[in-house]
Each structure stands twice: as structure tokens, then as C-alpha cells.
Write a protein that holds these residues in place. Structure first.
Motif, short mmCIF file in Angstrom:
data_model
loop_
_atom_site.label_atom_id
_atom_site.label_comp_id
_atom_site.label_asym_id
_atom_site.label_seq_id
_atom_site.Cartn_x
_atom_site.Cartn_y
_atom_site.Cartn_z
N ARG A 133 -6.78 6.57 11.15
CA ARG A 133 -5.81 7.41 10.47
C ARG A 133 -5.86 8.83 11.08
O ARG A 133 -6.93 9.39 11.24
N SER A 134 -4.69 9.40 11.40
CA SER A 134 -4.71 10.74 11.99
C SER A 134 -4.00 11.76 11.11
O SER A 134 -3.92 12.93 11.46
N ILE A 194 2.13 4.08 15.40
CA ILE A 194 2.93 5.29 15.64
C ILE A 194 3.68 5.68 14.36
O ILE A 194 3.70 6.84 13.98
N ILE A 195 4.27 4.70 13.69
CA ILE A 195 5.11 5.03 12.52
C ILE A 195 4.26 5.19 11.25
O ILE A 195 4.70 5.79 10.28
N ALA A 196 3.03 4.68 11.27
CA ALA A 196 2.16 4.80 10.09
C ALA A 196 0.80 5.39 10.47
O ALA A 196 -0.23 4.73 10.29
N PRO A 197 0.80 6.63 10.96
CA PRO A 197 -0.49 7.22 11.37
C PRO A 197 -1.38 7.54 10.17
O PRO A 197 -2.52 7.93 10.33
N PRO A 235 9.29 14.35 9.68
CA PRO A 235 8.95 14.82 11.02
C PRO A 235 7.45 14.98 11.25
O PRO A 235 6.95 14.66 12.32
N GLU A 236 6.75 15.43 10.21
CA GLU A 236 5.33 15.70 10.39
C GLU A 236 4.56 14.42 10.74
O GLU A 236 3.72 14.40 11.66
N ILE A 237 4.85 13.34 9.99
CA ILE A 237 4.15 12.08 10.22
C ILE A 237 4.57 11.45 11.55
O ILE A 237 3.74 10.95 12.31
N ILE A 238 5.87 11.54 11.87
CA ILE A 238 6.33 10.97 13.15
C ILE A 238 5.66 11.69 14.32
O ILE A 238 5.15 11.07 15.26
N THR A 252 0.83 -1.22 0.00
CA THR A 252 0.00 0.00 0.00
C THR A 252 0.85 1.26 0.00
O THR A 252 1.00 1.92 -1.03
N ASP A 253 1.48 1.58 1.14
CA ASP A 253 2.14 2.90 1.22
C ASP A 253 3.29 3.05 0.23
O ASP A 253 3.59 4.16 -0.21
N SER A 254 3.94 1.94 -0.15
CA SER A 254 5.03 2.05 -1.13
C SER A 254 4.49 2.37 -2.52
O SER A 254 5.26 2.58 -3.45
N HIS A 255 3.16 2.32 -2.66
CA HIS A 255 2.55 2.61 -3.96
C HIS A 255 1.55 3.76 -3.84
O HIS A 255 0.60 3.85 -4.62
N MET A 256 1.78 4.61 -2.86
CA MET A 256 0.95 5.80 -2.65
C MET A 256 -0.52 5.48 -2.37
O MET A 256 -1.41 6.25 -2.71
N ILE A 257 -0.78 4.33 -1.79
CA ILE A 257 -2.16 3.99 -1.40
C ILE A 257 -2.25 4.15 0.12
O ILE A 257 -1.40 3.61 0.85
N ARG A 258 -3.25 4.87 0.61
CA ARG A 258 -3.42 4.99 2.06
C ARG A 258 -3.90 3.65 2.61
O ARG A 258 -4.97 3.18 2.24
N PRO A 259 -3.09 3.03 3.46
CA PRO A 259 -3.41 1.66 3.87
C PRO A 259 -4.67 1.57 4.73
O PRO A 259 -4.89 2.39 5.62
#
Ligand code: ADP
Ligand code: MG
Length: 521
Positions: free
Chosen positions: A218-219, A197-200, A319-322, A49-56
Motif C-alpha cells: 500500500r502506498s 495502479i488503480i488501488a494503491p 487525482p491523488e490516488i491515481i 473491502t474498498d466499497s465498505h471503507m475497508i483498506r483491502p
């Protein structure tokens, strides 16, 4: 010579090898196997998902199956799906992968899903069930696959397809296995929390065997920039790899081979390396002899003018996502995060990120709680031998205004096409000096930001305490003023002054004068 003294020789297939040595890949007992299965399937889902720009959107279900010891693990994703022709091997042949390219992914050994299938087959005796559809496909394919251990080939127990009525694409994988929920429960929950935490930017839903449902909503909608495939850097290549590349290349000359197949090598660099190795640039790479390859490798090693590998193909979180992840899951009062510039060890680019969270709902502990990640995978075991733990423990946190016990969490993320893991279980990172240095710089940077925050807070607290000390004199002050100026509305004046002090305190996030008075007592 007796007959017994004659040894019988034969080779093992990868399936046989891992069947005998399953603990090498983290499948050592039912508890560990249940955790590892959940983990491997989630990692595949996130890679798709995320490696292909899909929101998991990932749904994980662990269910008890009949007898106490048996479970099924089902993980469904909305990823790119798997072309049906590859499904049998992707799940039924060890060391079969779409990730054997130089690109940062969570998977890397071509083992994860298969180890879970193998373990399931050994303990529950059932094949893996896969339902999948690629984005453009008009059909949904379903398979039941098991592994032929002796030959390391898949056997298709059942397969079929039906037409797709919706836009659904993705994959659902179900594995039956012997597990131990009670002994893996806390690790599985911890793994999910750390993944959140790492994939909000992911929606993660988890249903456990007791019927509890945990939902990480999702946040943040931002996704990390996906990783890109890169050519190897000459400094990261050894003799055997160079041999393999030379025999596989389409380049006709040695010079073209170096320029085309490697990053950071232009014509000038290629000619310099070749001449240092004492070879002819027009020579065909396929005709290189063993000693010539050796000379080439040595020439590359000695050349200190080759541009270092760039890290622009790596997928850091940012930083924003973390910060969003730390905030959403840990609910602290302060967060900060940093992404360092790419750096290099042994010809491999890597990026270190660090985050820090303090206060709020974080429970105080005697040393910082550490959240370790490599290529966006949470690492849970072997913390004691991980380079990040070593770095965090050597930092004198007093310098940053923290005295323990303190509500402090530190996050360290390393991304690279080659993370220096200590084993195939992907649980801890080795202490490579370059990596260690970057971790320290990253952690110190966020720690400095924490110090600024804590100092500001301390100053404000002192100011508040001063204000409270003065507030006590308001009634007396008002009485004295009245004597001088005559007709003052005592109540009004007193209220007005208190209101102003309270406003000031609120701005400093201190609730009211009362609270400070209480805190002071
Ligand atoms: P690895 O992840 O190291 O490549 P795995 O055995 O876990 O090894 O998976 C094998 C391959 O199957 C992957 O490389 C990928 O191409 C494919 N695959 C597995 N799970 C999924 C999924 N959920 N979505 C898309 N592809 C998948
Ligand atoms: Mg995998």
C-alpha cells in the motif's frame, strides 16, 4: 409427417446456457479461464473491502495441483464477509448477486464467481471451497459447494463452522480448475500490476505456481469515497423496466410513484410528465395498461426539463490516488491526474478520470501505453476496439511536446452504474459519443500539464547548456581578473564559481556540469 420432423421443445437454465457458452463470460480456454478466475475473485474481494471503507489486504495464490494442467486459485480478503445463508447461492446459482441494485460495483452480472466454479467443476471436477465470516459474526463458516447445472441450484457438498477467536472477518475462496499458466502468466501479472495502479490503497500479495511472490505494498492510506445506491433516473428507464417498477411499487398514485421511485423527479416534474402522457395523477401505478406505460415512456423521452442524473453516488478514484498509483508502480519522472465532473449518457451518470505518466522507468514506445479501467477494473483484452484507444490515437501528441518513441503512459478510468461495456466479459467500452467526449477532455487536460512540464524542462536544459558554455571561460576570466585586481586566490575563485553553477544545475535536477558537458558532446 415423419416422426423426425417433430421438434422437441424445452428451456435452458442459466447454468446450462453458460455451461454451453462459457466463452461469453471469458472462459474460452484453460489460459483465459485461469486469468478470468483470478480476476473475478479479486474483483469480488475488492468490492467487499474498498466499497465498505475497508483498506483491502488481498492474498492471491495460484498453485499447481498434481498434474501439469491442474491448478487451484485461492483469493483471501479482509472484507465484509458473506452471511452463511447466502454462501451456497452466491457460489452455486448463476445470476445470484447482492449487486442487483443501482450502485457502482465491479461485479454486475451475478456471474463471475459462478463461472469460475462452473469451469472448475467441468474441468477439475471439484467443488468451490469458501471460508467466510462477517464483521459482527462470532463464527467462521466453511463450505464446499457445487452447481447443479440442470436446475441451476447449489448443492452443498460439505459445510461447518467454528468459533472465531480473533477479530478476523473476510472471505477466502478456492477454486480448482484446468489452466494454462505459461499462456496466462503475462496477462495475470499485467492484471495485478494494473490493479495495483488503480488501488494503491490496497496491499496485494501474489504467489505464483513457480513459487515467486509479488507484493504490491500500500502506498497511500486514502480510500475512494464508496459508491451509494441510487434510484433510477427516468431517462435511463425503458418500457419493461417501468412496467416492473410500477407493479412492484408501494406508491398508491402515479404521481407518488414517479416522485418516490425516481431520482430528479419532484412533484412539479411528475405532474408535467403525467399530463404530457394524458394520464390521471391519482391513478394507481399497478393499474397501468401497456399502452399507458408506453405513453409515459414517450412523455419522459420528450421532456427536456427533467434535471439530469447527478453523479454524486459514483465512486471515482480521485487525482491523488491515481497519481500515487502511477508513481508507485511505473516510477515515472512526471505524473498528473484529473477527475472530470459527472456527465450523462442515456439517463446514466458517469465520471471520467485520466492520468498521465512520463519518463523515469517507463520504456519508450511508438505510441502511448494505455491503461484502461472501468469501475476500478483493469481492462486488458480488446484494446483495439475500445473507445479510449480511439481517443488516444486521434490526439496529435506533438502538440503536447511529445515525439515518439516516448516513455508515455495514459490512464483512463470510467465509472458509472452502467458502464457501456461491449460484452459480458467486461473487456472493452463502446464508443458512446458523450463518453468519448469526456475521455478526450480528460486526456487533453493531463496532456496540457505534461506539456507545461516538458517545456519547463526544456527551458532549464537550455539554461544549463548556456551555463556550461560560460563555465569554460572561468579559468581565463580569473586570470584576467587577477591582472586587474592583483592578489586573487585563483583556485578558490574558480572552485567557488563552479560550485555555484553546480548548485543551480542540481536545482534543475541536472547532476553536475560534467554530466551536461557529456550530454552536450
Ligand atoms: P457479482 O460479483 O456480479 O455479484 P459473483 O458471482 O462474482 O457476482 O458474486 C456473487 C455474490 O457473492 C456477490 O454479489 C457478493 O454478494 C458475494 N461475494 C462473492 N465474493 C465475495 C467476497 N469475497 N466477499 C463478500 N461477498 C462476496
Ligand atoms: Mg463478481
Amino acid at each position: 409427417m415423419t416422426e423426425a420432423a417433430v421438434e422437441r421443445f424445452r428451456a435452458l437454465t442459466p447454468s446450462e446456457f453458460f455451461y454451453r457458452n462459457k466463452e461469453l463470460a471469458g472462459f474460452s480456454n484453460p489460459a483465459r479461464a485461469l486469468y478470468q478466475t483470478v480476476r473475478e475473485l479479486i474483483e469480488n474481494a475488492l468490492d467487499a473491502t474498498d466499497s465498505h471503507m475497508i483498506r483491502p489486504v488481498i492474498k492471491v495464490v495460484v498453485r499447481r495441483e498434481g498434474e501439469d494442467r491442474f491448478f487451484s486459485v485461492t483469493v483471501e480478503d479482509n472484507g465484509i464477509g458473506i452471511p452463511p445463508a447466502h454462501v451456497p447461492q452466491a457460489f452455486g446459482q448463476l445470476l445470484y448477486s447482492s449487486k442487483y441494485v443501482l450502485r457502482q460495483t465491479r461485479g454486475m452480472f451475478g456471474l463471475g464467481a459462478k463461472m469460475a466454479v462452473l469451469y472448475g467443476q467441468m474441468t477439475a471436477g471439484k467443488p468451490v471451497e469458501v471460508v467466510t465470516s462477517t464483521i459482527l459474526s462470532k463464527r467462521i463458516h466453511h463450505f464446499k459447494v457445487s452447481i447443479n447445472i440442470k436446475s441451476n441450484t447449489p448443492s452443498i457438498v460439505k459445510k461447518g463452522s467454528y468459533s472465531k477467536l480473533s477479530e478476523w472477518h473476510g472471505t477466502s475462496v478456492r477454486i480448482y480448475l484446468e489452466g494454462d499458466w505459461m499462456r496466462s502468466k503475462s496477462k495475470i501479472y499485467e492484471y495485478l500490476k494494473r490493479t495495483a495502479i488503480i488501488a494503491p490503497y490496497a496491499d496485494i500479495i501474489f504467489e505464483d505456481p513457480e513459487g515467486n511472490v509479488l507484493y504490491f505494498e500500500r502506498s497511500i492510506s486514502k480510500l475512494p469515497i464508496p459508491p451509494r445506491e441510487v434510484k433510477p433516473h427516468p431517462k435511463g428507464v425503458d418500457l419493461e423496466m417501468l412496467k416492473m417498477m410500477a407493479s412492484a411499487t408501494k406508491a398508491k398514485t402515479l404521481k407518488d410513484f414517479l416522485v418516490k421511485e425516481f431520482q430528479s423527479v419532484g412533484e412539479v416534474t411528475a405532474l408535467r410528465i403525467i399530463s404530457r402522457a394524458g394520464l390521471d395523477p391519482r391513478k394507481s401505478p399497478k393499474s397501468l395498461r401497456g399502452h399507458e406505460v408506453e405513453r409515459l415512456v414517450r412523455a419522459i423521452k420528450e421532456d427536456d426539463k427533467i434535471k439530469p442524473p447527478k453523479g454524486d453516488h459514483l465512486s471515482f478514484v480521485g487525482p491523488e490516488i491515481i497519481e500515487a498509483g502511477l508513481k508507485a508502480v511505473l516510477k515515472p519522472e512526471f505524473v498528473a491526474a484529473v477527475t472530470r465532473k459527472p456527465s450523462v449518457y442515456g439517463g446514466h451518470a458517469f465520471i471520467v478520470e485520466a492520468g498521465i505518466a512520463y519518463g523515469g522507468e517507463i520504456q519508450p514506445s511508438d505510441k502511448p501505453v494505455l491503461y484502461r479501467y472501468a469501475n476500478k477494473i483493469p481492462l486488458l483484452y480488446d484494446e483495439g476496439s475500445d473507445v479510449s484507444r480511439k481517443v488516444i490515437d486521434t490526439i496529435d501528441w506533438g502538440v503536447y511536446g511529445v515525439s515518439f518513441p516516448a516513455p508515455l503512459a495514459v490512464l483512463v478510468h470510467i465509472c458509472s452504474t452502467k458502464v457501456p461495456y461491449k460484452g459480458v466479459g467486461k473487456e472493452s467500452v463502446a464508443d458512446v459519443p458523450e463518453v468519448q467526449k469526456e475521455i478526450e477532455l480528460a486526456v487533453r487536460e493531463v496532456a496540457r500539464r505534461l506539456r507545461r512540464y516538458l517545456m519547463k524542462k526544456r527551458r532549464e536544459r537550455e539554461e544549463a547548456e548556456r551555463a556550461v558554455a560560460i563555465v569554460k571561460y572561468i579559468p581565463e576570466l580569473v586570470r584576467s581578473l587577477k591582472k586587474i585586481v592583483g592578489d586573487v586566490k585563483e583556485d578558490m575563485l574558480e572552485k567557488e564559481l563552479l560550485k555555484m553553477v553546480n548548485m543551480k544545475l542540481r536545482a534543475m535536477r541536472i547532476n553536475s556540469v560534467d554530466e551536461v558537458v557529456v550530454a552536450l558532446e
